[in-house]
Design an enzyme around this catalytic site. Structure first.
Site, PDB file in Angstrom:
ATOM      1  N   LYS A 103       0.819  -1.123   0.132  1.00 32.36           N
ATOM      2  CA  LYS A 103       0.010   0.004  -0.156  1.00 32.36           C
ATOM      3  C   LYS A 103       0.844   1.282   0.044  1.00 32.36           C
ATOM      4  O   LYS A 103       2.103   1.282   0.340  1.00 32.36           O
ATOM      5  CB  LYS A 103      -1.057  -0.075   1.371  1.00 32.36           C
ATOM      6  CG  LYS A 103      -2.031  -1.149   1.080  1.00 32.36           C
ATOM      7  CD  LYS A 103      -2.831  -0.910   2.403  1.00 32.36           C
ATOM      8  CE  LYS A 103      -4.126  -2.093   2.267  1.00 32.36           C
ATOM      9  NZ  LYS A 103      -5.006  -2.054   3.368  1.00 32.36           N
ATOM     10  N   TYR A 135     -12.493  -1.834  -3.723  1.00 32.88           N
ATOM     11  CA  TYR A 135     -12.927  -2.072  -2.379  1.00 32.88           C
ATOM     12  C   TYR A 135     -14.413  -2.081  -2.133  1.00 32.88           C
ATOM     13  O   TYR A 135     -15.041  -1.766  -1.095  1.00 32.88           O
ATOM     14  CB  TYR A 135     -12.367  -1.158  -1.355  1.00 32.88           C
ATOM     15  CG  TYR A 135     -10.799  -1.383  -0.799  1.00 32.88           C
ATOM     16  CD1 TYR A 135     -10.705  -2.598   0.060  1.00 32.88           C
ATOM     17  CD2 TYR A 135      -9.802  -0.747  -1.313  1.00 32.88           C
ATOM     18  CE1 TYR A 135      -9.453  -2.953   0.292  1.00 32.88           C
ATOM     19  CE2 TYR A 135      -8.487  -1.042  -0.772  1.00 32.88           C
ATOM     20  CZ  TYR A 135      -8.426  -2.048  -0.083  1.00 32.88           C
ATOM     21  OH  TYR A 135      -7.162  -2.524   0.292  1.00 32.88           O
ATOM     22  N   ASN A 155      -2.320   0.165   7.092  1.00 33.22           N
ATOM     23  CA  ASN A 155      -1.678  -1.286   7.442  1.00 33.22           C
ATOM     24  C   ASN A 155      -0.749  -2.107   6.505  1.00 33.22           C
ATOM     25  O   ASN A 155      -0.889  -3.079   6.406  1.00 33.22           O
ATOM     26  CB  ASN A 155      -2.806  -2.276   7.804  1.00 33.22           C
ATOM     27  CG  ASN A 155      -3.771  -2.193   6.910  1.00 33.22           C
ATOM     28  OD1 ASN A 155      -3.756  -1.902   5.739  1.00 33.22           O
ATOM     29  ND2 ASN A 155      -4.916  -2.997   7.135  1.00 33.22           N
ATOM     30  N   HIS A 171      -2.228  -5.368   1.375  1.00 29.55           N
ATOM     31  CA  HIS A 171      -3.339  -6.157   1.137  1.00 29.55           C
ATOM     32  C   HIS A 171      -3.091  -7.543   0.600  1.00 29.55           C
ATOM     33  O   HIS A 171      -2.000  -7.642   0.153  1.00 29.55           O
ATOM     34  CB  HIS A 171      -4.185  -5.506   0.047  1.00 29.55           C
ATOM     35  CG  HIS A 171      -5.363  -6.009  -0.363  1.00 29.55           C
ATOM     36  ND1 HIS A 171      -6.661  -6.231   0.137  1.00 29.55           N
ATOM     37  CD2 HIS A 171      -5.469  -6.995  -1.436  1.00 29.55           C
ATOM     38  CE1 HIS A 171      -7.432  -6.904  -0.587  1.00 29.55           C
ATOM     39  NE2 HIS A 171      -6.703  -7.557  -1.537  1.00 29.55           N
ATOM     40  N   GLU A 202      -9.610 -10.293  -7.915  1.00 33.08           N
ATOM     41  CA  GLU A 202      -8.352  -9.289  -7.567  1.00 33.08           C
ATOM     42  C   GLU A 202      -7.394  -9.243  -8.696  1.00 33.08           C
ATOM     43  O   GLU A 202      -6.778  -8.222  -9.172  1.00 33.08           O
ATOM     44  CB  GLU A 202      -7.908  -9.142  -6.383  1.00 33.08           C
ATOM     45  CG  GLU A 202      -9.380  -8.800  -5.312  1.00 33.08           C
ATOM     46  CD  GLU A 202      -8.942  -9.097  -3.840  1.00 33.08           C
ATOM     47  OE1 GLU A 202      -7.538  -9.407  -3.595  1.00 33.08           O
ATOM     48  OE2 GLU A 202      -9.611  -8.654  -2.993  1.00 33.08           O
TER      49      GLU A 202
HETATM   50  P1  GDP Z   1      -8.324  -6.742   5.369  1.00 32.80           P
HETATM   51  O1  GDP Z   1      -8.754  -7.752   4.492  1.00 32.80           O
HETATM   52  O2  GDP Z   1      -7.452  -7.286   6.632  1.00 32.80           O
HETATM   53  O3  GDP Z   1      -7.340  -5.942   4.768  1.00 32.80           O
HETATM   54  O4  GDP Z   1      -9.342  -5.707   5.985  1.00 32.80           O
HETATM   55  P2  GDP Z   1     -10.803  -5.388   5.413  1.00 32.80           P
HETATM   56  O5  GDP Z   1     -11.094  -6.119   4.028  1.00 32.80           O
HETATM   57  O6  GDP Z   1     -11.859  -5.629   6.388  1.00 32.80           O
HETATM   58  O7  GDP Z   1     -10.738  -3.877   5.108  1.00 32.80           O
HETATM   59  C1  GDP Z   1     -10.043  -3.294   3.968  1.00 32.80           C
HETATM   60  C2  GDP Z   1      -9.215  -2.290   4.479  1.00 32.80           C
HETATM   61  O8  GDP Z   1      -9.759  -1.215   4.980  1.00 32.80           O
HETATM   62  C3  GDP Z   1      -7.934  -2.574   5.577  1.00 32.80           C
HETATM   63  O9  GDP Z   1      -6.874  -3.371   5.194  1.00 32.80           O
HETATM   64  C4  GDP Z   1      -7.836  -1.209   6.226  1.00 32.80           C
HETATM   65  O10 GDP Z   1      -6.773  -0.639   5.363  1.00 32.80           O
HETATM   66  C5  GDP Z   1      -9.135  -0.460   6.118  1.00 32.80           C
HETATM   67  N1  GDP Z   1     -10.114  -0.755   7.234  1.00 32.80           N
HETATM   68  C6  GDP Z   1     -10.614  -1.805   7.668  1.00 32.80           C
HETATM   69  N2  GDP Z   1     -10.935  -1.846   8.838  1.00 32.80           N
HETATM   70  C7  GDP Z   1     -10.953  -0.688   9.205  1.00 32.80           C
HETATM   71  C8  GDP Z   1     -11.249   0.282  10.298  1.00 32.80           C
HETATM   72  O11 GDP Z   1     -11.944  -0.264  11.041  1.00 32.80           O
HETATM   73  N3  GDP Z   1     -10.754   1.501  10.568  1.00 32.80           N
HETATM   74  C9  GDP Z   1      -9.985   1.929   9.450  1.00 32.80           C
HETATM   75  N4  GDP Z   1      -9.501   3.189   9.802  1.00 32.80           N
HETATM   76  N5  GDP Z   1      -9.581   1.462   8.528  1.00 32.80           N
HETATM   77  C10 GDP Z   1     -10.428   0.034   8.280  1.00 32.80           C
HETATM   78 MG    MG Z   2     -10.174  -7.687   2.882  1.00 36.13          MG
END
Ligand code: GDP
Ligand code: MG
Length: 151
Positions: A10, A50, A113, A116, A127
């Protein structure tokens, strides 16, 4: 089963010069890089990527973040690649990620973070084709290249 999965470094990790360290971890864990490119996602592309999170509180800032700077996108290949990569990536928030995972080591917070990784074989398929055409993915063999004598 040998699988392919999508991995993104990222914008935060690109801008913090953490690309080399992250790629090193990937290779040391036995993943084969079969495709790789740098790309700047537009807001539209990031929103599409997303789409599953549309309507959630973090969706808009996530789209802003992902389109703010270039990313590095890879197709990674390994036995059980999807699950295996998620394991070494760690939980979404570094506060919850296990010790030694990429997010625990490098992530600032739950949004920034650093990486991805596809969450299922089905997502991986979507993807991978979101970023790569078939002719941009290469199946190569370790240490299998012609050694030609210098003239
Ligand atoms: P991943 O699969 O672990 O990447 O997580 P998700 O698919 O749930 O979310 C996609 C991305 O959105 C995450 O990698 C974070 O960059 C962001 N994100 C997810 N949950 C949160 C949250 O609770 N707060 C914030 N600020 N960002 C989030
Ligand atoms: Mg995810």
């Amino acid at each position: 089963m040998i699988q392919n999965t999508l991995f993104i470094i990222k914008p935060d990790a690109v801008c913090e010069n953490q690309v080399g360290k992250i790629v090193d971890i990937i290779l040391k864990n036995g993943f084969k890089i079969t495709a790789m490119k740098m790309a700047r996602m537009s807001r539209k592309r990031a929103s599409e990527f997303y789409a599953e999170h549309k309507g959630k509180s973090f969706y808009k800032p996530l789209v802003e973040f992902m389109s703010s700077n270039p990313v590095i996108v890879m197709v990674l290949r390994k036995e059980n690649a999807v699950e295996n990569l998620r394991k070494i990536v760690g939980a979404t928030s570094p506060a919850k990620a296990e010790r030694g995972t990429i997010r625990k080591r490098f992530a600032r917070d739950g949004r920034h973070n650093v990486v991805h990784a596809s969450d299922s074989p089905r997502s991986a398929k979507r993807e991978i084709s979101f970023f790569f055409s078939k002719d941009e993915i290469f199946l190569w063999k370790y240490r299998n290249y012609p050694v030609v004598k210098m003239s």
